[in-house]
Design a protein around this motif. Structure first.
Motif, short mmCIF file in Angstrom:
data_model
loop_
_atom_site.label_atom_id
_atom_site.label_comp_id
_atom_site.label_asym_id
_atom_site.label_seq_id
_atom_site.Cartn_x
_atom_site.Cartn_y
_atom_site.Cartn_z
N MET A 1 -11.12 2.93 3.62
CA MET A 1 -9.97 3.02 4.52
C MET A 1 -8.67 3.03 3.75
O MET A 1 -7.76 3.78 4.03
CB MET A 1 -10.00 1.85 5.51
N LYS A 2 -8.54 2.20 2.71
CA LYS A 2 -7.32 2.16 1.93
C LYS A 2 -7.07 3.50 1.25
O LYS A 2 -5.93 3.96 1.13
CB LYS A 2 -7.39 1.03 0.89
N GLY A 3 -8.16 4.15 0.81
CA GLY A 3 -7.99 5.47 0.20
C GLY A 3 -7.43 6.47 1.19
O GLY A 3 -6.63 7.34 0.81
N ASP A 4 -7.83 6.38 2.44
CA ASP A 4 -7.30 7.27 3.47
C ASP A 4 -5.80 7.08 3.62
O ASP A 4 -5.03 8.05 3.72
CB ASP A 4 -8.00 7.02 4.80
N TYR A 5 -5.36 5.82 3.66
CA TYR A 5 -3.94 5.54 3.78
C TYR A 5 -3.17 6.12 2.60
O TYR A 5 -2.10 6.71 2.76
CB TYR A 5 -3.68 4.03 3.86
N GLN A 6 -3.69 5.94 1.40
CA GLN A 6 -3.01 6.43 0.21
C GLN A 6 -2.87 7.95 0.24
O GLN A 6 -1.82 8.50 -0.10
CB GLN A 6 -3.75 5.99 -1.05
N ASP A 7 -3.93 8.61 0.67
CA ASP A 7 -3.88 10.07 0.75
C ASP A 7 -2.80 10.53 1.73
O ASP A 7 -2.06 11.49 1.47
CB ASP A 7 -5.23 10.63 1.18
N LEU A 8 -2.71 9.85 2.87
CA LEU A 8 -1.73 10.23 3.88
C LEU A 8 -0.31 9.93 3.43
O LEU A 8 0.62 10.70 3.70
CB LEU A 8 -2.04 9.51 5.20
N VAL A 9 -0.12 8.81 2.73
CA VAL A 9 1.20 8.49 2.19
C VAL A 9 1.60 9.53 1.15
O VAL A 9 2.76 9.99 1.11
CB VAL A 9 1.20 7.07 1.58
N ASP A 10 0.67 9.93 0.31
CA ASP A 10 0.97 10.96 -0.69
C ASP A 10 1.32 12.29 -0.01
O ASP A 10 2.17 13.05 -0.50
CB ASP A 10 -0.24 11.15 -1.62
N GLU A 11 0.67 12.57 1.11
CA GLU A 11 0.96 13.80 1.84
C GLU A 11 2.40 13.78 2.37
O GLU A 11 3.12 14.79 2.30
CB GLU A 11 -0.03 13.97 3.00
N ILE A 12 2.83 12.63 2.90
CA ILE A 12 4.21 12.51 3.38
C ILE A 12 5.19 12.63 2.22
O ILE A 12 6.23 13.28 2.33
CB ILE A 12 4.40 11.18 4.14
N SER A 13 4.86 12.00 1.10
CA SER A 13 5.73 12.10 -0.08
C SER A 13 5.91 13.55 -0.50
O SER A 13 7.02 13.98 -0.85
CB SER A 13 5.13 11.29 -1.23
N ALA A 14 4.83 14.33 -0.46
CA ALA A 14 4.91 15.74 -0.84
C ALA A 14 5.73 16.54 0.16
O ALA A 14 6.52 17.42 -0.21
CB ALA A 14 3.50 16.31 -0.97
N LEU A 15 5.57 16.25 1.44
CA LEU A 15 6.31 16.97 2.48
C LEU A 15 7.82 16.75 2.37
O LEU A 15 8.61 17.67 2.56
CB LEU A 15 5.83 16.54 3.87
N LEU A 16 8.21 15.53 2.06
CA LEU A 16 9.63 15.17 2.08
C LEU A 16 10.24 15.10 0.69
O LEU A 16 11.45 14.85 0.55
CB LEU A 16 9.82 13.84 2.80
N GLY A 17 9.42 15.27 -0.35
CA GLY A 17 9.95 15.28 -1.70
C GLY A 17 10.51 13.96 -2.14
O GLY A 17 11.49 13.92 -2.91
N ALA A 18 9.93 12.87 -1.66
CA ALA A 18 10.40 11.53 -2.03
C ALA A 18 9.23 10.56 -1.94
O ALA A 18 8.34 10.74 -1.09
CB ALA A 18 11.53 11.08 -1.10
N PRO A 19 9.19 9.56 -2.83
CA PRO A 19 8.08 8.59 -2.77
C PRO A 19 8.13 7.78 -1.49
O PRO A 19 9.18 7.28 -1.09
CB PRO A 19 8.31 7.71 -4.00
N ALA A 20 6.99 7.65 -0.83
CA ALA A 20 6.91 6.93 0.45
C ALA A 20 6.11 5.65 0.28
O ALA A 20 5.27 5.53 -0.62
CB ALA A 20 6.25 7.83 1.51
N THR A 21 6.41 4.70 1.12
CA THR A 21 5.61 3.47 1.19
C THR A 21 5.19 3.26 2.64
O THR A 21 5.91 3.64 3.57
CB THR A 21 6.41 2.23 0.71
N LEU A 22 4.02 2.66 2.81
CA LEU A 22 3.49 2.37 4.14
C LEU A 22 3.34 0.87 4.30
O LEU A 22 2.73 0.21 3.46
CB LEU A 22 2.13 3.06 4.34
N GLU A 23 3.91 0.32 5.37
CA GLU A 23 3.77 -1.10 5.69
C GLU A 23 3.26 -1.23 7.12
O GLU A 23 3.52 -0.37 7.96
CB GLU A 23 5.11 -1.83 5.57
N ASN A 24 2.52 -2.31 7.37
CA ASN A 24 2.11 -2.55 8.75
C ASN A 24 3.29 -3.12 9.53
O ASN A 24 4.38 -3.30 8.99
CB ASN A 24 0.87 -3.44 8.84
#
Length: 437
Positions: A1-24
């Motif tokens: 599950m954590k790997g899924d989150y990381q993949d999705l965060v990386d996808e957002i980072s690529a879309l917006l051209g900036a490093p993203a973080t995910l918090e609950n």
């Protein structure tokens, strides 16, 4: 599950051209994108602390929630505030599922005057955030789906029944079952368990106690046998929370703070403060709302107890008893509540196990009747003050001679000699234990 989150965060980072973080939604870090910028302003104190400690402080959370992120359905831009440790502006993407916020994706905004992500890129990032919301909601729901296994552990008798229940819960939790957990008791809890509790591995409602207390022995009794929050038989909400370390109970306490208003609302208390203002009204709105909700829960008699952290599930039944005892202590002694930790309830750790049933010591029986309530309070304050008459009289707001008269009446009613240490101990224990029943 954590790997899924990381993949999705990386996808957002690529879309917006900036490093993203995910918090609950409790601002605990789940995943973050790689950061390779030489810009010192990009790693301000708030971002650095979030990554290094994997959580944000209550003040930081309150400050960000003041911009309405908890109720937003689209991207929220938050300006820089160096005085708050936010050197660069933020873009917050609320992560929602069926209208309920599950967490937040954070990105650093561009410097003023520079073009930031366009509407199309932000829309695409929000679609990814929605997929994250589904995963977070499913993870929370998985904890609720383990209610049967969790309840079995808390209500099974000692011996093979309890061993089997623990084994079943361990299988259901998978590798997470060997991690660090804290048991939480919220009582009274009318109705069903909430659909989701942030950070919970399992949630269930423990029904009214029908058997002996936690001090009993024999078949069908023991650390979990039908145990409820008190002898009055109030149902309780049991929560098994995941922890990262034994000295970091902040997530557990934050989850409890969110549960108290729910219990207050369900029992008839006006709980509009639980969520109505938390998302807006300025930086101080969350703190005010939390205080209002806590006061509302306290007025309704809702309390919560948090056990010491345990690793693995073998000690879970004992941890549940700790949580129950702490909740009872919070109800008995207002200065401990409405949320009490087992490690901080002092003598109530022992008294809670001794006072599973109503106190009926012959010496204190008459003193504990309603007709002698004032005398009982006088004796308790006197003993709380270590037998110092001056302190006790001042605490009670009475003359010292009045105190001596009342203590003489106490001795007459109980047959105890308050100059004797053992008699004082007996009476003090009886008075404190009576608060738990």
């Amino acid at each position: 599950m954590k790997g899924d989150y990381q993949d999705l965060v990386d996808e957002i980072s690529a879309l917006l051209g900036a490093p993203a973080t995910l918090e609950n939604r409790d601002f605990r870090l789940i995943a973050f994108g790689a950061h390779d910028s030489d810009d010192d302003l990009a790693m301000d104190p708030v971002r650095t602390r979030s990554i290094l400690t994997r959580q944000s402080t209550a003040d930081v959370r309150s400050w960000f929630e003041g911009f309405g992120i908890a109720r937003a359905t689209g991207p929220v831009r938050i300006p820089a505030a160096p005085e708050a440790g936010v050197f660069r502006g933020r873009i917050c993407l609320p992560v929602r599922y069926r209208g309920i916020v599950q967490g937040y994706v954070w990105l650093l905004d561009q410097e003023p005057g520079l073009p930031g992500p366009g509407p199309a890129a932000l829309d695409a990032a929000m679609e990814v955030a929605q997929r994250i919301g589904v995963l977070l909601a499913e993870e929370a729901k998985a904890g609720a789906d383990l209610s049967r296994e969790f309840l079995a552990v808390l209500t099974a008798g000692r011996g093979w029944q309890q061993d089997m229940a623990v084994a079943a819960l361990r299988v259901a939790l998978g590798a997470g079952g060997d991690g660090l957990h804290a048991a939480v008791c919220v009582t009274p809890w009318p109705g069903e368990a909430p659909a989701s509790v942030p950070g919970a591995a399992a949630v269930c409602v423990v029904p009214r106690r029908v058997g002996p207390g936690p001090g009993a022995t024999g078949p069908g009794t023991g650390a979990g046998a039908g145990s409820g929050p008190d002898t009055a038989g109030e149902p309780a909400l049991a929560v098994l929370l995941r922890l990262r370390s034994t000295d970091a109970l902040t997530p557990a306490l934050a989850a409890v703070a969110r549960l108290l208003p729910r219990a207050a609302e369900a029992t008839g208390t006006d709980g509009k403060g639980a969520g109505g203002k938390a998302a807006g009204g300025g930086a101080g709105a969350t703190a005010v709302t939390a205080a209002t909700a806590t006061a509302s829960a306290t007025a309704r008699g809702v309390t919560a107890g948090v056990a010491d952290p345990v690793r693995g599930l073998a000690d879970l039944p004992a941890a549940w008893e700790q949580a129950v005892a702490a909740a009872r202590a919070a109800a008995a002694q207002p200065r401990l509540g409405p949320v009490a930790q087992w490690s901080e309830i002092g003598p109530y750790r022992m008294l809670a196990s001794l006072a599973a049933d109503p106190v009926d010591d012959p010496a204190a029986r008459t003193l504990l009747t309603p007709a002698n309530r004032e005398l009982a309070r006088t004796a308790e304050v006197f003993l709380d003050c270590a037998g110092q008459a001056g302190r006790a009289a001042a605490a009670l707001g009475i003359h010292r001679q009045t105190l001596y008269y009342r203590l003489g009446r106490v001795e007459q009613l109980t047959g105890l000699d308050l100059d004797e240490g053992e008699d004082r101990l007996l009476l003090h224990m009886a008075l404190k234990a009576a608060r738990l029943t």
